[in-house]
Design a protein around this motif. Sequence first.
Motif, short mmCIF file in Angstrom:
data_model
loop_
_atom_site.label_atom_id
_atom_site.label_comp_id
_atom_site.label_asym_id
_atom_site.label_seq_id
_atom_site.Cartn_x
_atom_site.Cartn_y
_atom_site.Cartn_z
N ILE A 157 33.00 32.97 34.29
CA ILE A 157 33.93 34.64 34.78
C ILE A 157 34.20 34.73 36.16
CG2 ILE A 157 32.04 36.84 34.55
CD1 ILE A 157 36.07 36.20 33.15
N GLU A 158 32.76 35.13 36.73
CA GLU A 158 32.73 35.32 38.73
C GLU A 158 33.34 33.86 38.91
OE1 GLU A 158 31.94 37.72 39.15
OE2 GLU A 158 30.29 38.35 37.80
N ARG A 159 33.08 32.78 39.00
CA ARG A 159 33.85 31.68 39.21
C ARG A 159 34.81 31.55 38.69
NH1 ARG A 159 30.96 27.46 35.73
NH2 ARG A 159 32.59 26.36 36.45
N ALA A 160 35.53 32.51 37.79
CA ALA A 160 37.47 31.95 37.16
C ALA A 160 37.77 33.02 38.33
CB ALA A 160 37.11 32.29 36.00
N PHE A 161 37.44 34.29 38.96
CA PHE A 161 37.63 35.26 39.36
C PHE A 161 37.95 34.77 40.80
CE2 PHE A 161 36.27 39.11 36.27
CZ PHE A 161 37.39 38.82 35.80
N GLY A 162 36.92 34.11 40.59
CA GLY A 162 36.93 33.66 42.59
C GLY A 162 37.66 32.39 42.70
N VAL A 163 38.38 31.38 42.04
CA VAL A 163 39.89 30.43 41.63
C VAL A 163 40.51 31.53 42.09
CG1 VAL A 163 40.41 28.61 40.80
CG2 VAL A 163 37.87 29.26 40.31
N LEU A 164 40.59 32.30 41.59
CA LEU A 164 42.13 33.10 40.75
C LEU A 164 42.48 33.84 42.22
CD1 LEU A 164 44.27 34.19 38.94
CD2 LEU A 164 42.53 36.18 38.42
N LYS A 165 41.08 34.74 43.14
CA LYS A 165 41.50 35.11 44.19
C LYS A 165 41.95 34.23 46.03
CE LYS A 165 39.14 39.24 42.72
NZ LYS A 165 38.32 40.64 42.90
N ILE A 170 47.20 36.73 47.43
CA ILE A 170 48.20 38.17 47.35
C ILE A 170 47.41 39.07 46.85
CG2 ILE A 170 49.57 38.03 45.10
CD1 ILE A 170 51.78 39.29 45.68
N LEU A 171 46.19 39.03 45.68
CA LEU A 171 45.38 39.41 44.58
C LEU A 171 44.64 40.43 45.62
CD1 LEU A 171 44.89 37.08 41.82
CD2 LEU A 171 46.64 38.52 42.07
N LYS A 172 44.42 40.06 47.09
CA LYS A 172 43.24 40.50 47.81
C LYS A 172 43.85 41.44 49.35
CE LYS A 172 41.55 36.74 49.04
NZ LYS A 172 39.91 35.38 49.81
N ARG A 173 45.65 41.78 49.13
CA ARG A 173 46.07 42.18 50.07
C ARG A 173 47.48 42.34 49.02
NH1 ARG A 173 44.89 46.07 52.67
NH2 ARG A 173 42.88 44.12 53.63
N MET A 174 47.92 43.53 48.06
CA MET A 174 49.12 43.42 47.80
C MET A 174 50.41 43.15 48.34
SD MET A 174 50.26 43.33 43.95
CE MET A 174 49.05 42.82 43.18
N ILE A 190 47.00 34.15 36.76
CA ILE A 190 46.42 34.10 35.76
C ILE A 190 47.10 33.18 34.57
CG2 ILE A 190 45.33 34.99 34.12
CD1 ILE A 190 43.79 37.65 34.75
N THR A 191 48.34 33.20 34.54
CA THR A 191 48.71 32.39 34.03
C THR A 191 48.89 31.06 34.19
OG1 THR A 191 50.32 33.96 32.83
CG2 THR A 191 51.28 31.73 32.28
N MET A 192 48.88 30.91 35.80
CA MET A 192 49.09 29.87 36.40
C MET A 192 47.89 29.60 37.17
SD MET A 192 51.95 30.43 39.19
CE MET A 192 51.71 31.67 40.26
N HIS A 193 46.75 29.88 36.73
CA HIS A 193 45.53 29.54 37.20
C HIS A 193 45.61 28.46 35.43
CE1 HIS A 193 41.25 29.34 36.76
NE2 HIS A 193 41.23 30.00 35.89
N GLU A 208 36.02 24.05 44.76
CA GLU A 208 35.16 25.25 45.54
C GLU A 208 33.67 25.89 44.79
OE1 GLU A 208 35.22 28.79 48.87
OE2 GLU A 208 36.61 27.89 47.87
N PHE A 209 34.55 26.27 43.22
CA PHE A 209 34.29 27.04 42.21
C PHE A 209 33.31 26.90 41.75
CE2 PHE A 209 36.50 29.75 45.10
CZ PHE A 209 35.87 30.78 45.33
#
Length: 257
Positions: A157-165, A170-174, A190-193, A208-209
Amino acid sequence: MIVATPFDQPMHQIQHNRRIRPIFQGAVGALDGTLISAVVPPDQQVPYRGRGKGECYQNVLAICDFDMLFTFVWAGWEGVAHDSRVLRETMSDPANNFPILPPGKYFLCDAAYSHTRGFMTPYRNVWYWLSDFQNGRRPRNKEERFNLAHARLRNVIERAFGVLKARFPILKRMSSYPFAAQRNIVIACITMHNYIRRTCISDIFLDEFNDPNAFYNNAQQHVDNLEAGGGSTQVDQIFMLNLRDQIAVQLNNMNYY
């Protein structure tokens, strides 16, 4: 695209940690929360300020399977909301469609959550994070062996969040959209991921992850949490305590590290 995967995934389809996956036979994925950047009007910012640093966040609850596919997401919680509270209130409303697990199945969670039926957490007050076992540091007892194995599996789950961000900055600077739109942006990302992951597209973010034993800093971005009971019964807690001890003994007998 965000749907539950089969609860009985064939072992030959498991790509990582094959040595310990049969021991955690009931594990169907990992559950965690993460903080996503949010833009909130000044007079509403206090409950969205994670760790009181001034920046605003929404707390997002998510579940993923062992192939880094998200199977559930609930976005839009205030940044200061405890992960355990987010889980408890999400589960309490049937309209949220939180996945109902069959008997004997459970999600892997960190110590922010309750250790009860359906949710397997590590031993407390024992080294747990993958970073704790770096530089040749090996587990010394059954509790540490369990925590190391648990952390390696839950790390998905940490890796999945890492890939996502990494993929969606935009998830880090909305941007300054209405808050409902900000919440939907998280779900769209998340849908596109999941679409990219399902179509087996290989790219720099997934590569990378892709290391199952690398550790990432998502856990350090959480709001500090207190364990909450979540409405579980003593019978449910004892059942999971016994199951965790049984797994720990198996790992200790095989001298796992």
